[in-house]
Write a protein that holds these residues in place. Structure first.
Motif, PDB file in Angstrom:
ATOM      1  N   VAL A 175       0.749  -1.236   0.196  1.00  0.00           N
ATOM      2  CA  VAL A 175       0.122   0.100   0.056  1.00  0.00           C
ATOM      3  C   VAL A 175       0.812   1.390  -0.050  1.00  0.00           C
ATOM      4  O   VAL A 175       1.779   1.239   0.949  1.00  0.00           O
ATOM      5  CB  VAL A 175      -0.860  -0.087   1.244  1.00  0.00           C
ATOM      6  N   CYS A 189      -3.084   6.360   0.422  1.00  0.00           N
ATOM      7  CA  CYS A 189      -4.174   5.630   1.319  1.00  0.00           C
ATOM      8  C   CYS A 189      -5.119   6.784   1.970  1.00  0.00           C
ATOM      9  O   CYS A 189      -4.640   7.512   2.765  1.00  0.00           O
ATOM     10  CB  CYS A 189      -3.611   4.691   2.102  1.00  0.00           C
ATOM     11  N   THR A 190      -6.532   6.687   1.977  1.00  0.00           N
ATOM     12  CA  THR A 190      -7.354   7.683   2.939  1.00  0.00           C
ATOM     13  C   THR A 190      -7.946   6.778   4.018  1.00  0.00           C
ATOM     14  O   THR A 190      -8.905   7.338   4.515  1.00  0.00           O
ATOM     15  CB  THR A 190      -8.466   8.136   1.816  1.00  0.00           C
ATOM     16  N   CYS A 242     -10.059   4.340   3.833  1.00  0.00           N
ATOM     17  CA  CYS A 242     -11.616   4.184   3.430  1.00  0.00           C
ATOM     18  C   CYS A 242     -11.807   2.860   4.053  1.00  0.00           C
ATOM     19  O   CYS A 242     -13.215   2.496   4.170  1.00  0.00           O
ATOM     20  CB  CYS A 242     -11.819   4.222   2.051  1.00  0.00           C
ATOM     21  N   GLY A 243     -11.232   1.882   4.095  1.00  0.00           N
ATOM     22  CA  GLY A 243     -11.604   0.401   4.284  1.00  0.00           C
ATOM     23  C   GLY A 243     -12.139  -0.573   3.166  1.00  0.00           C
ATOM     24  O   GLY A 243     -12.555  -1.698   3.626  1.00  0.00           O
ATOM     25  N   ARG A 244     -12.168   0.039   2.064  1.00  0.00           N
ATOM     26  CA  ARG A 244     -12.830  -0.916   1.094  1.00  0.00           C
ATOM     27  C   ARG A 244     -11.857  -2.228   0.646  1.00  0.00           C
ATOM     28  O   ARG A 244     -12.396  -3.359   0.529  1.00  0.00           O
ATOM     29  CB  ARG A 244     -12.901  -0.186  -0.268  1.00  0.00           C
ATOM     30  N   ILE A 295      -5.837  -2.127   9.220  1.00  0.00           N
ATOM     31  CA  ILE A 295      -6.001  -0.200   9.028  1.00  0.00           C
ATOM     32  C   ILE A 295      -5.216   0.147  10.503  1.00  0.00           C
ATOM     33  O   ILE A 295      -6.189   0.181  11.357  1.00  0.00           O
ATOM     34  CB  ILE A 295      -7.121   0.414   8.680  1.00  0.00           C
ATOM     35  N   ALA A 300      -3.944   1.531   5.652  1.00  0.00           N
ATOM     36  CA  ALA A 300      -4.000   0.101   5.292  1.00  0.00           C
ATOM     37  C   ALA A 300      -2.526  -0.297   5.305  1.00  0.00           C
ATOM     38  O   ALA A 300      -1.695   0.013   4.596  1.00  0.00           O
ATOM     39  CB  ALA A 300      -4.878  -0.119   3.882  1.00  0.00           C
ATOM     40  N   CYS A 337      -9.606  -0.475  -4.693  1.00  0.00           N
ATOM     41  CA  CYS A 337      -8.980   0.820  -4.178  1.00  0.00           C
ATOM     42  C   CYS A 337      -9.261   1.991  -4.779  1.00  0.00           C
ATOM     43  O   CYS A 337      -8.921   2.048  -6.052  1.00  0.00           O
ATOM     44  CB  CYS A 337      -7.475   0.673  -3.789  1.00  0.00           C
ATOM     45  N   PRO A 338     -10.202   2.856  -4.348  1.00  0.00           N
ATOM     46  CA  PRO A 338     -10.666   3.996  -5.232  1.00  0.00           C
ATOM     47  C   PRO A 338      -9.476   5.036  -5.526  1.00  0.00           C
ATOM     48  O   PRO A 338      -9.475   5.782  -6.244  1.00  0.00           O
ATOM     49  CB  PRO A 338     -11.937   4.645  -4.638  1.00  0.00           C
ATOM     50  N   GLU A 339      -8.322   4.853  -4.820  1.00  0.00           N
ATOM     51  CA  GLU A 339      -7.179   5.868  -4.659  1.00  0.00           C
ATOM     52  C   GLU A 339      -5.930   5.147  -5.529  1.00  0.00           C
ATOM     53  O   GLU A 339      -4.877   5.869  -5.714  1.00  0.00           O
ATOM     54  CB  GLU A 339      -6.975   6.163  -3.331  1.00  0.00           C
ATOM     55  N   ALA A 396      -4.200   3.045  -4.641  1.00  0.00           N
ATOM     56  CA  ALA A 396      -3.264   3.158  -3.638  1.00  0.00           C
ATOM     57  C   ALA A 396      -2.293   1.936  -3.395  1.00  0.00           C
ATOM     58  O   ALA A 396      -1.281   1.546  -2.633  1.00  0.00           O
ATOM     59  CB  ALA A 396      -3.802   3.661  -2.108  1.00  0.00           C
ATOM     60  N   ILE A 397      -3.118   0.630  -3.725  1.00  0.00           N
ATOM     61  CA  ILE A 397      -2.432  -0.581  -3.605  1.00  0.00           C
ATOM     62  C   ILE A 397      -1.560  -0.938  -4.827  1.00  0.00           C
ATOM     63  O   ILE A 397      -2.106  -1.062  -6.101  1.00  0.00           O
ATOM     64  CB  ILE A 397      -3.325  -1.697  -3.363  1.00  0.00           C
TER      65      ILE A 397
HETATM   66  S1  SF4 Z   1      -9.012   0.944  -0.260  1.00  0.00           S
HETATM   67 FE1  SF4 Z   1      -7.080   1.985  -0.655  1.00  0.00          FE
HETATM   68  S2  SF4 Z   1      -7.709   4.036   0.058  1.00  0.00           S
HETATM   69 FE2  SF4 Z   1      -9.095   2.527   0.906  1.00  0.00          FE
HETATM   70  S3  SF4 Z   1      -8.042   1.593   2.875  1.00  0.00           S
HETATM   71 FE3  SF4 Z   1      -7.630   0.325   1.261  1.00  0.00          FE
HETATM   72  S4  SF4 Z   1      -5.714   1.060   0.476  1.00  0.00           S
HETATM   73 FE4  SF4 Z   1      -6.606   2.929   1.538  1.00  0.00          FE
END
Ligand code: SF4
Ligand code: SF4
Length: 353
Positions: free
Chosen positions: A189, A194-195, A197-199, A211, A215, A231-233, A235-236
């Motif tokens: 990550v 990463c925000t 968000c927990g998705r 988290i 994350a 992940c909407p960002e 980030a992974i």
């Molecule tokens: S989905 Fe992406 S932004 Fe959301 S917690 Fe996971 S790594 Fe972070």
């Protein structure tokens, strides 16, 4: 020795390139492969948005006509990408396909993205490989009754060239399988993106994400790659840390898995046109590296790739244009390994039609 049927693009009023394509397809005796009501996957690549080098749907039409005459039930298919882009999930992938001209309205057959909404539909297929004892393939590839493997022959930054072996392996693997070919380690990550968000946490079936406060991926990770797509960002990240040699070896083994899963009921078509320097996965394509050559058909994925490679090399008097572009690569690795593990023959008889 395997037969490879070849036709160039020279055409007359009564014999268009599409007729010639149909002719070499028929030479492979599709009636022996595809029967009444059988679900036949036409595996292609819809091209990333912005790319124009991919195989146009007009070339798929003669194949559909033959399959229809055999009363089989064809569908167009591809799998979602490992990385984030326009083909990461089936919804975006279908938008992408339609934008590039593939659809019920143009070909009269449905499109099924073979590995599910986010690439999670994966089946393990056992193989006798040297590196791998099983491969992870898209379920709607494994469950097909047969396949027509439509491949654009072009350059590739990991395998030197991409043809039938590449289309069978990367093209038919589930997201988990693609990660296995490209990476030796689990995803990671980017903490700055990463925000929290927990998705990803909800998507992970292996309880491998914590988290705290951002994350983090733990040792429980099995490398299923599902979190990458949710992940909407973006980030992974994928660790592209497998060597190009090993990726080619694994590709050959994955291709063997598809061949075994479909009990060899696959006809291969290689298109030596718009031979671009890089993969159709990019959102653009450079100009072709040589003039158009023609079409090939075979029931042997190794023979058809070897013949395609040889024909491109002939255009360069034996010099390898792919190695000139990617000097760090040995394109033959995939061919040698594929032959060694029993996927097909590098020796072929070229039958000019
Ligand atoms: S989905 Fe992406 S932004 Fe959301 S917690 Fe996971 S790594 Fe972070
Ligand atoms: S790759 Fe799969 S197992 Fe690993 S963290 Fe992501 S979702 Fe979980």
């Amino acid at each position: 020795m395997s037969k490879v049927y070849f036709t160039n693009l020279k055409s007359k009023k009564t014999q268009s390139p599409l007729n010639k394509l149909k002719k070499i397809f028929l030479k492979c005796e599709p009636e022996k492969f595809y029967g009444k009501s059988q679900l036949v996957a036409i595996k292609t690549h819809f091209g990333e948005l912005g790319n124009t080098a991919y195989i146009s749907p007009i070339y798929i039409r003669p194949i559909v006509e033959v399959l229809r005459q055999l009363k089989s039930n064809p569908y167009l298919t591809d799998t979602n990408t490992l990385y984030v882009g326009m083909r990461t999930n089936s919804v975006d992938h279908l938008h992408n396909a339609h934008f590039n001209g593939f659809g019920y309205s143009t070909l009269g057959i449905p499109i099924i993205i073979a590995d599910g909404l986010r690439g999670e539909n994966s089946l393990d297929v056992p193989i006798e490989g040297e590196l791998l004892k099983s491969v992870k393939l898209a379920s709607d590839i494994v469950n097909a009754d047969g396949m027509v493997c439509v491949s654009h022959f072009k350059g590739h930054e990991i395998s030197g060239f991409g043809g039938a072996i590449k289309n069978l392996s990367m093209g038919c693997a589930s997201r988990e399988g693609k990660l296995e070919m490209h990476s030796k380690t689990r995803p990671s990550v980017h903490q700055d993106k990463c925000t929290s968000c927990g998705r990803c946490l909800s998507a992970c079936a292996h309880d491998a994400i914590v988290i705290k406060p951002k994350a983090q991926i733990t040792d429980k990770c099995t490398g299923c790659a599902r979190c990458i797509a949710v992940c909407p960002e973006n980030a992974i990240g994928i660790n592209w840390d497998e060597t190009v040699e090993n990726t080619q070896l694994k590709m050959a083994e994955y291709a063997l898995g598809v061949h075994n899963a479909l009990k060899g009921k696959i006809i291969y078509l290689n298109f030596l046109i718009n031979i671009s320097p890089a993969c159709d996965c990019y959102g653009g394509n450079d100009e072709a590296i040589c003039s158009d050559i023609g079409f090939m058909a075979s029931t042997d994925p190794v023979a058809i790739d070897q013949a395609s490679y040889d024909m491109v090399l002939q255009r360069f008097n034996g010099k390898d244009p792919f190695v000139e572009i990617y000097p760090y690569l040995t394109p033959e690795i995939q061919l040698k390994h594929a032959e060694k593990i029993g996927l097909g023959n590098r020796k072929y008889e070229l039958v000019v039609v």
